[in-house]
Design a protein around this motif. Structure first.
Motif, PDB file in Angstrom:
ATOM      1  N   MET A  65      14.458  -1.611   8.946  1.00 16.52           N
ATOM      2  CA  MET A  65      14.577  -2.668   7.934  1.00 16.52           C
ATOM      3  C   MET A  65      13.230  -3.364   7.724  1.00 16.52           C
ATOM      4  SD  MET A  65      18.283  -4.480   8.766  1.00 16.52           S
ATOM      5  CE  MET A  65      17.964  -5.806   7.583  1.00 16.52           C
ATOM      6  N   TRP A  66      12.522  -3.676   8.790  1.00 13.25           N
ATOM      7  CA  TRP A  66      11.201  -4.297   8.674  1.00 13.25           C
ATOM      8  C   TRP A  66      10.235  -3.363   7.936  1.00 13.25           C
ATOM      9  CZ3 TRP A  66       9.009  -9.007  10.151  1.00 13.25           C
ATOM     10  CH2 TRP A  66       9.823  -9.869  10.884  1.00 13.25           C
ATOM     11  N   ASP A  67      10.291  -2.072   8.260  1.00 16.74           N
ATOM     12  CA  ASP A  67       9.425  -1.105   7.581  1.00 16.74           C
ATOM     13  C   ASP A  67       9.728  -1.076   6.085  1.00 16.74           C
ATOM     14  OD1 ASP A  67       7.538   1.029   7.265  1.00 16.74           O
ATOM     15  OD2 ASP A  67       9.186   2.481   7.393  1.00 16.74           O
ATOM     16  N   ALA A  68      11.011  -1.040   5.753  1.00 17.93           N
ATOM     17  CA  ALA A  68      11.400  -1.032   4.336  1.00 17.93           C
ATOM     18  C   ALA A  68      10.962  -2.323   3.645  1.00 17.93           C
ATOM     19  CB  ALA A  68      12.914  -0.849   4.215  1.00 17.93           C
ATOM     20  N   LEU A  69      11.053  -3.458   4.346  1.00 20.30           N
ATOM     21  CA  LEU A  69      10.618  -4.724   3.761  1.00 20.30           C
ATOM     22  C   LEU A  69       9.111  -4.694   3.489  1.00 20.30           C
ATOM     23  CD1 LEU A  69      11.177  -7.649   2.917  1.00 20.30           C
ATOM     24  CD2 LEU A  69      10.817  -8.315   5.307  1.00 20.30           C
ATOM     25  N   GLY A  70       8.343  -4.225   4.461  1.00 18.85           N
ATOM     26  CA  GLY A  70       6.905  -4.129   4.256  1.00 18.85           C
ATOM     27  C   GLY A  70       6.551  -3.222   3.103  1.00 18.85           C
ATOM     28  N   ARG A  71       7.235  -2.093   2.997  1.00 20.39           N
ATOM     29  CA  ARG A  71       6.987  -1.173   1.884  1.00 20.39           C
ATOM     30  C   ARG A  71       7.363  -1.826   0.550  1.00 20.39           C
ATOM     31  NH1 ARG A  71       6.825   4.534   3.571  1.00 20.39           N
ATOM     32  NH2 ARG A  71       6.966   4.627   5.845  1.00 20.39           N
ATOM     33  N   SER A  72       8.446  -2.584   0.535  1.00 15.85           N
ATOM     34  CA  SER A  72       8.884  -3.236  -0.700  1.00 15.85           C
ATOM     35  C   SER A  72       7.889  -4.298  -1.166  1.00 15.85           C
ATOM     36  CB  SER A  72      10.264  -3.881  -0.496  1.00 15.85           C
ATOM     37  OG  SER A  72      11.238  -2.904  -0.188  1.00 15.85           O
ATOM     38  N   LEU A  73       7.274  -4.993  -0.199  1.00 10.65           N
ATOM     39  CA  LEU A  73       6.343  -6.077  -0.519  1.00 10.65           C
ATOM     40  C   LEU A  73       4.896  -5.611  -0.545  1.00 10.65           C
ATOM     41  CD1 LEU A  73       7.887  -8.897   1.728  1.00 10.65           C
ATOM     42  CD2 LEU A  73       8.296  -8.479  -0.704  1.00 10.65           C
ATOM     43  N   ASP A  74       4.666  -4.332  -0.199  1.00 11.26           N
ATOM     44  CA  ASP A  74       3.317  -3.770  -0.107  1.00 11.26           C
ATOM     45  C   ASP A  74       2.472  -4.538   0.913  1.00 11.26           C
ATOM     46  OD1 ASP A  74       1.353  -1.899  -0.682  1.00 11.26           O
ATOM     47  OD2 ASP A  74       0.479  -3.082  -2.300  1.00 11.26           O
ATOM     48  N   VAL A  75       3.074  -4.796   2.062  1.00 19.48           N
ATOM     49  CA  VAL A  75       2.419  -5.513   3.161  1.00 19.48           C
ATOM     50  C   VAL A  75       2.732  -4.763   4.451  1.00 19.48           C
ATOM     51  CG1 VAL A  75       2.330  -7.683   4.465  1.00 19.48           C
ATOM     52  CG2 VAL A  75       2.650  -7.731   1.993  1.00 19.48           C
ATOM     53  N   SER A  76       1.788  -4.725   5.380  1.00 18.49           N
ATOM     54  CA  SER A  76       2.047  -4.045   6.644  1.00 18.49           C
ATOM     55  C   SER A  76       3.001  -4.864   7.506  1.00 18.49           C
ATOM     56  CB  SER A  76       0.741  -3.812   7.410  1.00 18.49           C
ATOM     57  OG  SER A  76       0.281  -5.012   8.001  1.00 18.49           O
ATOM     58  N   VAL A  77       3.732  -4.183   8.377  1.00 19.18           N
ATOM     59  CA  VAL A  77       4.629  -4.865   9.299  1.00 19.18           C
ATOM     60  C   VAL A  77       3.837  -5.793  10.212  1.00 19.18           C
ATOM     61  CG1 VAL A  77       6.141  -4.528  11.296  1.00 19.18           C
ATOM     62  CG2 VAL A  77       6.479  -3.157   9.242  1.00 19.18           C
ATOM     63  N   THR A  78       2.661  -5.362  10.651  1.00 23.31           N
ATOM     64  CA  THR A  78       1.830  -6.221  11.504  1.00 23.31           C
ATOM     65  C   THR A  78       1.496  -7.531  10.815  1.00 23.31           C
ATOM     66  OG1 THR A  78       0.879  -4.335  12.686  1.00 23.31           O
ATOM     67  CG2 THR A  78      -0.378  -6.373  12.731  1.00 23.31           C
ATOM     68  N   GLU A  79       1.190  -7.490   9.524  1.00 20.71           N
ATOM     69  CA  GLU A  79       0.918  -8.719   8.782  1.00 20.71           C
ATOM     70  C   GLU A  79       2.174  -9.574   8.660  1.00 20.71           C
ATOM     71  OE1 GLU A  79      -2.600  -7.803   5.653  1.00 20.71           O
ATOM     72  OE2 GLU A  79      -0.785  -6.601   5.387  1.00 20.71           O
ATOM     73  N   LEU A  80       3.313  -8.937   8.431  1.00 18.73           N
ATOM     74  CA  LEU A  80       4.568  -9.679   8.340  1.00 18.73           C
ATOM     75  C   LEU A  80       4.888 -10.393   9.652  1.00 18.73           C
ATOM     76  CD1 LEU A  80       6.902  -7.155   6.458  1.00 18.73           C
ATOM     77  CD2 LEU A  80       6.007  -9.313   5.549  1.00 18.73           C
ATOM     78  N   LEU A  81       4.568  -9.737  10.765  1.00 19.30           N
ATOM     79  CA  LEU A  81       4.902 -10.291  12.075  1.00 19.30           C
ATOM     80  C   LEU A  81       3.918 -11.357  12.541  1.00 19.30           C
ATOM     81  CD1 LEU A  81       5.891  -6.965  13.867  1.00 19.30           C
ATOM     82  CD2 LEU A  81       7.428  -8.887  13.431  1.00 19.30           C
ATOM     83  N   GLY A  82       2.691 -11.318  12.068  1.00 19.39           N
ATOM     84  CA  GLY A  82       1.725 -12.314  12.520  1.00 19.39           C
ATOM     85  C   GLY A  82       0.282 -11.983  12.215  1.00 19.39           C
ATOM     86  N   GLY A  83      -0.064 -10.672  12.222  1.00 20.49           N
ATOM     87  CA  GLY A  83      -1.370 -10.235  11.770  1.00 20.49           C
ATOM     88  C   GLY A  83      -2.540 -10.670  12.624  1.00 20.49           C
ATOM     89  N   PHE A  84      -2.385 -10.770  13.943  1.00 21.30           N
ATOM     90  CA  PHE A  84      -3.473 -11.263  14.782  1.00 21.30           C
ATOM     91  C   PHE A  84      -4.663 -10.306  14.806  1.00 21.30           C
ATOM     92  CE2 PHE A  84      -5.664 -11.740  18.879  1.00 21.30           C
ATOM     93  CZ  PHE A  84      -6.050 -13.061  18.770  1.00 21.30           C
ATOM     94  N   THR A  85      -4.397  -8.997  14.974  1.00 23.46           N
ATOM     95  CA  THR A  85      -5.468  -8.010  14.984  1.00 23.46           C
ATOM     96  C   THR A  85      -4.916  -6.720  14.383  1.00 23.46           C
ATOM     97  OG1 THR A  85      -7.137  -6.865  16.352  1.00 23.46           O
ATOM     98  CG2 THR A  85      -4.965  -7.212  17.345  1.00 23.46           C
ATOM     99  N   ASP A  86      -5.751  -5.675  14.344  1.00 23.29           N
ATOM    100  CA  ASP A  86      -5.290  -4.423  13.749  1.00 23.29           C
ATOM    101  C   ASP A  86      -5.339  -3.260  14.728  1.00 23.29           C
ATOM    102  OD1 ASP A  86      -8.011  -4.020  13.986  1.00 23.29           O
ATOM    103  OD2 ASP A  86      -8.281  -3.244  11.950  1.00 23.29           O
ATOM    104  N   ARG A  87      -5.484  -3.558  16.028  1.00 18.93           N
ATOM    105  CA  ARG A  87      -5.545  -2.471  17.018  1.00 18.93           C
ATOM    106  C   ARG A  87      -5.252  -3.019  18.415  1.00 18.93           C
ATOM    107  NH1 ARG A  87      -9.781   0.410  15.767  1.00 18.93           N
ATOM    108  NH2 ARG A  87      -9.682  -0.538  13.686  1.00 18.93           N
ATOM    109  N   MET A  88      -5.003  -2.092  19.330  1.00 18.72           N
ATOM    110  CA  MET A  88      -4.789  -2.455  20.727  1.00 18.72           C
ATOM    111  C   MET A  88      -5.493  -1.478  21.640  1.00 18.72           C
ATOM    112  SD  MET A  88      -0.752  -3.477  21.097  1.00 18.72           S
ATOM    113  CE  MET A  88      -1.000  -3.881  22.838  1.00 18.72           C
ATOM    114  N   ARG A  89      -5.926  -1.973  22.797  1.00 15.43           N
ATOM    115  CA  ARG A  89      -6.360  -1.071  23.854  1.00 15.43           C
ATOM    116  C   ARG A  89      -5.151  -0.287  24.364  1.00 15.43           C
ATOM    117  NH1 ARG A  89      -8.052  -2.864  28.594  1.00 15.43           N
ATOM    118  NH2 ARG A  89      -7.142  -4.938  28.358  1.00 15.43           N
ATOM    119  N   VAL A  90      -5.411   0.918  24.851  1.00 19.55           N
ATOM    120  CA  VAL A  90      -4.337   1.832  25.231  1.00 19.55           C
ATOM    121  C   VAL A  90      -4.270   1.985  26.746  1.00 19.55           C
ATOM    122  CG1 VAL A  90      -3.508   4.222  25.098  1.00 19.55           C
ATOM    123  CG2 VAL A  90      -4.469   3.097  23.067  1.00 19.55           C
TER     124      VAL A  90
END
Length: 367
Positions: free
Chosen positions: A106-131
């Motif tokens: 549902m979150w993925d579909a919402l992001g696609r509908s709004l043309d926004v990434s899920v990470t941005e919808l959730l908070g958008g702090f950064t765009d990557r993580m250490r593994v």
């Protein structure tokens, strides 16, 4: 943005080698692809990995739960009515990965509908993580070799080591070999999957006291309430509650009861909606947080990094994001890549997960 249909598609992809740990072993990714369709023609996707030895779910059970309960409960809702969906699905006990996959799709579909990434919808702090890479049971030399390969090929310098065998010296020898073979430049922590008793855990941690471990996770069962509290009180590293703390209420119970001092968030079992609750609770309690891995495929790993990168607390530590490398293939049209020890959020709307239709046809099990 109304939901018109929810699909649950079983698929199976072999692992190059089985992953073995105290509570079980996995030879193939026998997962479920979940797709949420909307009246706008948008389709959101997520992945449900059944782990019967931990949560009691099976591939067939996840499909039945989604087809007969959760799909009908969310059909007709707007993608914005995530709390309504959460409340309806919460009426049914258990089935954590089935619920979570519906939520994340549902979150993925919402992001696609709004043309926004899920990470941005959730908070958008950064765009990557250490593994962080998870190392399953094997001989010391083989586990050191695997860690060296991950370090040299992908730049990974954090390793979660599966322990929990008896005698404990089988695993303490492995951790010592890893520290001696990899040096002080890497981070090591251990995960027992409840395989040891509290006494065995205490002995093992004393044997490894000089190895500069980062965390200890689920070394003994949470059901041994007094033993676990006794163990946690004497440790000088954070003790992570994982499978013993699936819900925010579980986290509260384990932490306030003295049975844990850190928590693992796994989007595969708490989705994005419930994971946010756990994240905010951890912030309020001042807990360390790691983003865990449910032996996810690449879609599941995209979900983990999307959530982890969205918040300061969850992006602080390396996330368990690399075990899709153990799979022989995957469903994404463009495979994920780990570079310089990091996994980036996939650019684009939603999760950025585009499936390869040929691979889906090949690996799905319902046709």
């Amino acid at each position: 943005m109304k939901i018109t249909r929810v699909e649950a598609i079983p698929f199976a992809i072999p692992y190059r080698k089985p992953l073995r740990f105290a509570s079980g072993e996995v030879h193939a990714a026998e997962h479920v692809l979940v797709r949420v369709h909307t009246d706008d023609g948008v389709v959101g996707v997520a992945e449900a990995p059944p782990r019967p030895f931990t949560y009691g779910e099976t591939q067939a059970g996840i499909i039945t739960a989604i087809d007969s309960i959760f799909g009908p409960q969310v059909t007709g809702l707007s993608l914005l009515e995530r709390e309504v969906a959460h409340a309806r699905m919460s009426r049914t006990v258990g089935n954590p990965t089935a619920k979570s996959a519906v939520d994340m799709a549902m979150w993925d579909a919402l992001g696609r509908s709004l043309d926004v990434s899920v990470t941005e919808l959730l908070g958008g702090f950064t765009d990557r993580m250490r593994v962080s890479h998870m190392l399953g049971f094997d001989e010391p030399a083989a586990m050191v070799a695997e860690a060296e390969k991950m370090r040299d090929s992908y730049g990974i310098t954090t390793f979660k080591v599966k322990v929990g065998r008896s005698p404990v010296s089988l695993d303490t020898a492995v951790v010592r070999a890893l520290r001696e073979g990899l040096g002080d430049a890497v981070e090591l922590y251990v995960d027992g999957n409840r395989g040891w008793t509290a006494a065995e855990s205490a002995r093992a941690m004393k044997e490894m006291a000089d190895l500069d471990l980062l965390f200890a996770e689920e070394l003994c069962p949470a059901d041994d309430v007094l033993g676990r509290r006794w163990l946690v009180q004497q440790l000088d590293v954070p003790f992570i509650a994982d499978e013993s703390a699936v819900t925010p209420a579980d986290v509260t119970r384990e932490v306030l009861g003295g049975s844990a001092t850190a928590v693992s968030i796994k989007t595969a079992r708490t989705g994005f909606t419930r994971s946010q609750r756990t994240h905010h609770l951890a912030e309020g309690l001042g807990l360390e947080v790691v983003m865990g891995n449910q032996i996810d495929g690449q879609i599941g790993s995209l979900c983990t990094v999307a959530f982890g990168a969205a918040h300061a607390l969850t992006s602080r530590r390396a996330g368990e994001l690399s075990n899709f490398l153990d799979m022989s293939d995957d469903l994404l049209a463009e495979p994920l890549t780990i570079s310089d020890g990091e996994l980036a959020v996939r650019p684009g709307a939603g999760l950025g997960a585009e499936l390869d239709p040929d691979k889906l046809r090949h690996y799905r099990q319902d046709r």
